[in-house]
Design an enzyme around this catalytic site. Structure first.
Site, PDB file in Angstrom:
ATOM      1  N   ARG A   1      33.805 -12.167 -23.514  1.00 42.95           N
ATOM      2  CA  ARG A   1      33.098 -11.013 -24.073  1.00 42.95           C
ATOM      3  C   ARG A   1      33.978 -10.344 -25.120  1.00 42.95           C
ATOM      4  NH1 ARG A   1      30.592  -7.404 -19.228  1.00 42.95           N
ATOM      5  NH2 ARG A   1      31.340  -5.773 -20.619  1.00 42.95           N
TER       6      ARG A   1
ATOM      7  N   ARG B   1      26.638   5.979 -15.531  1.00 41.45           N
ATOM      8  CA  ARG B   1      28.046   6.046 -15.913  1.00 41.45           C
ATOM      9  C   ARG B   1      28.473   7.454 -16.278  1.00 41.45           C
ATOM     10  NH1 ARG B   1      28.321   0.314 -17.639  1.00 41.45           N
ATOM     11  NH2 ARG B   1      30.439  -0.263 -18.174  1.00 41.45           N
TER      12      ARG B   1
ATOM     13  N   ARG C   1      37.818 -13.341 -17.412  1.00 41.42           N
ATOM     14  CA  ARG C   1      36.348 -13.405 -17.318  1.00 41.42           C
ATOM     15  C   ARG C   1      35.772 -14.255 -18.450  1.00 41.42           C
ATOM     16  NH1 ARG C   1      32.746  -8.139 -16.412  1.00 41.42           N
ATOM     17  NH2 ARG C   1      33.792  -7.353 -18.277  1.00 41.42           N
TER      18      ARG C   1
ATOM     19  N   LYS D   1      31.110  -5.705 -10.099  1.00 41.23           N
ATOM     20  CA  LYS D   1      29.753  -5.150  -9.932  1.00 41.23           C
ATOM     21  C   LYS D   1      28.685  -6.202 -10.255  1.00 41.23           C
ATOM     22  CE  LYS D   1      30.443  -1.882 -12.947  1.00 41.23           C
ATOM     23  NZ  LYS D   1      31.840  -2.231 -13.319  1.00 41.23           N
TER      24      LYS D   1
HETATM   25  P1  ADP Z   1      31.971  -5.946 -13.504  1.00 44.51           P
HETATM   26  O1  ADP Z   1      30.500  -6.277 -13.556  1.00 44.51           O
HETATM   27  O2  ADP Z   1      32.302  -4.876 -12.502  1.00 44.51           O
HETATM   28  O3  ADP Z   1      32.552  -5.643 -14.859  1.00 44.51           O
HETATM   29  P2  ADP Z   1      32.319  -8.811 -12.898  1.00 44.51           P
HETATM   30  O4  ADP Z   1      31.372  -9.039 -11.776  1.00 44.51           O
HETATM   31  O5  ADP Z   1      31.925  -9.324 -14.250  1.00 44.51           O
HETATM   32  O6  ADP Z   1      32.734  -7.234 -12.980  1.00 44.51           O
HETATM   33  O7  ADP Z   1      33.734  -9.442 -12.482  1.00 44.51           O
HETATM   34  C1  ADP Z   1      34.868  -9.395 -13.372  1.00 44.51           C
HETATM   35  C2  ADP Z   1      35.627 -10.727 -13.309  1.00 44.51           C
HETATM   36  O8  ADP Z   1      36.229 -10.871 -12.022  1.00 44.51           O
HETATM   37  C3  ADP Z   1      34.727 -11.955 -13.484  1.00 44.51           C
HETATM   38  O9  ADP Z   1      35.446 -12.916 -14.223  1.00 44.51           O
HETATM   39  C4  ADP Z   1      34.454 -12.417 -12.054  1.00 44.51           C
HETATM   40  O10 ADP Z   1      34.259 -13.824 -12.015  1.00 44.51           O
HETATM   41  C5  ADP Z   1      35.753 -12.030 -11.333  1.00 44.51           C
HETATM   42  N1  ADP Z   1      35.520 -11.612  -9.938  1.00 44.51           N
HETATM   43  C6  ADP Z   1      34.467 -10.902  -9.440  1.00 44.51           C
HETATM   44  N2  ADP Z   1      34.618 -10.688  -8.112  1.00 44.51           N
HETATM   45  C7  ADP Z   1      35.810 -11.254  -7.775  1.00 44.51           C
HETATM   46  C8  ADP Z   1      36.554 -11.368  -6.534  1.00 44.51           C
HETATM   47  N3  ADP Z   1      36.092 -10.833  -5.385  1.00 44.51           N
HETATM   48  N4  ADP Z   1      37.733 -12.013  -6.582  1.00 44.51           N
HETATM   49  C9  ADP Z   1      38.214 -12.532  -7.740  1.00 44.51           C
HETATM   50  N5  ADP Z   1      37.567 -12.467  -8.918  1.00 44.51           N
HETATM   51  C10 ADP Z   1      36.389 -11.839  -8.945  1.00 44.51           C
HETATM   52  P1  AMP Z   2      29.118  -3.484 -18.776  1.00 42.79           P
HETATM   53  O1  AMP Z   2      28.459  -4.802 -18.983  1.00 42.79           O
HETATM   54  O2  AMP Z   2      28.523  -2.696 -17.655  1.00 42.79           O
HETATM   55  O3  AMP Z   2      30.629  -3.588 -18.684  1.00 42.79           O
HETATM   56  O4  AMP Z   2      28.805  -2.609 -20.088  1.00 42.79           O
HETATM   57  C1  AMP Z   2      29.235  -3.047 -21.381  1.00 42.79           C
HETATM   58  C2  AMP Z   2      29.092  -1.897 -22.384  1.00 42.79           C
HETATM   59  O5  AMP Z   2      27.705  -1.521 -22.511  1.00 42.79           O
HETATM   60  C3  AMP Z   2      29.814  -0.598 -22.026  1.00 42.79           C
HETATM   61  O6  AMP Z   2      31.190  -0.608 -22.391  1.00 42.79           O
HETATM   62  C4  AMP Z   2      28.989   0.428 -22.824  1.00 42.79           C
HETATM   63  O7  AMP Z   2      29.317   0.390 -24.195  1.00 42.79           O
HETATM   64  C5  AMP Z   2      27.567  -0.107 -22.663  1.00 42.79           C
HETATM   65  N1  AMP Z   2      26.913   0.427 -21.440  1.00 42.79           N
HETATM   66  C6  AMP Z   2      26.519  -0.278 -20.349  1.00 42.79           C
HETATM   67  N2  AMP Z   2      25.959   0.527 -19.429  1.00 42.79           N
HETATM   68  C7  AMP Z   2      26.027   1.793 -19.938  1.00 42.79           C
HETATM   69  C8  AMP Z   2      25.649   3.075 -19.449  1.00 42.79           C
HETATM   70  N3  AMP Z   2      25.097   3.243 -18.233  1.00 42.79           N
HETATM   71  N4  AMP Z   2      25.871   4.151 -20.268  1.00 42.79           N
HETATM   72  C9  AMP Z   2      26.425   4.008 -21.477  1.00 42.79           C
HETATM   73  N5  AMP Z   2      26.823   2.842 -21.993  1.00 42.79           N
HETATM   74  C10 AMP Z   2      26.638   1.725 -21.230  1.00 42.79           C
END
Ligand code: ADP
Ligand code: AMP
Length: 213
Positions: free
Chosen positions: A160, A88, A127, A13
């Protein structure tokens, strides 16, 4: 462009939201990034959010909805937005609908990035993020030019804290229980768009843009 990106943690995302928002000239609004910034700055919001984030739980709806309402009041959001990680819960989705109805700027689409569990685990385990500018990398799939160093700002990359295995399990369970039902919510609203999130980053961006046309 007025969209929300959905999908489990690690679906891509943040990666896709940054690209889509830059292309459309609208802000990328990540509630996770907003909470992490508040934690770094040690604000009251950060102190409250940290406990929930560290255990992979959701920050309470009223807190989260409050920061989103404020963010949507800022001038840049008048052009549109790409939400990442919000809403969410059903309560958040209903609140977003109400806020946007008041602004007379309803959502155009809810895009679900569909990625199987095994791939999610590999993505989260590899990541790495820049603690300074927020850029996201993957040790294998999206590596920085110099290992461990941010391409954009030169800071040292980090994992993270909530990407540790135990917390990941809890976050995935929370996703299934509280967030996955939103797929049906947006399907019923007639704005659900499902996209295969497993290809390369560029291919997924192209699929999202194609699906939105
Ligand atoms: P989210 O925001 O949904 O938690 P991220 O955008 O942070 O996900 O992506 C999660 C991990 O996967 C990151 O390390 C990112 O670099 C990697 N990633 C994202 N898109 C792809 C893809 N299409 N193919 C492989 N790895 C990806
Ligand atoms: P994310 O970066 O989207 O993976 O979010 C990291 C953490 O932030 C989550 O595991 C939650 O603890 C908090 N968080 C982010 N967005 C929300 C949301 N819309 N509602 C509640 N908690 C959130």
């Amino acid at each position: 462009m007025r969209i929300v990106l959905m999908g489990p943690p690690g679906a891509g995302k943040g990666t896709q939201a940054a690209r889509l928002a830059a292309r459309a000239g609208v802000p990328h609004i990540s509630t996770g990034d907003m909470f992490r910034q508040a934690v770094r700055e040690g604000t009251p919001l950060g102190l409250e959010a940290k406990g929930y984030m560290d255990r992979g739980a959701l920050v309470p709806d009223e807190v989260t909805i409050g920061i989103v309402r404020e963010r949507l009041r800022q001038e840049d959001a008048a052009r549109g937005f790409v939400f990442d990680g919000f809403p969410r819960t059903t309560v958040q989705a209903e609140a977003l609908d109400r806020i946007l109805a008041e602004l007379e700027r309803p959502l155009e689409a809810a895009v679900e990035l569909v990625v199987p569990d095994a791939e999610i685990v590999r993505r989260l385990a590899g990541r790495r993020v820049c603690p300074q500018c927020g850029a996201t990398y993957h040790v294998e799939f999206q590596p920085p030019a110099r290992p461990g160093v941010c391409d954009r700002c030169g800071a040292e990359l980090a994992q993270r804290p909530d990407d540790r295995e135990e917390t990941v399990r809890e976050r995935l369970a929370v996703y299934r229980r509280q967030t996955a039902p939103l797929v049906d919510y947006y399907r019923a609203a007639g704005i659900l768009v499902q996209v295969d999130g497993t290809g390369a980053v560029d291919a997924v961006t192209a699929s999202v843009l194609e699906a939105l046309r």
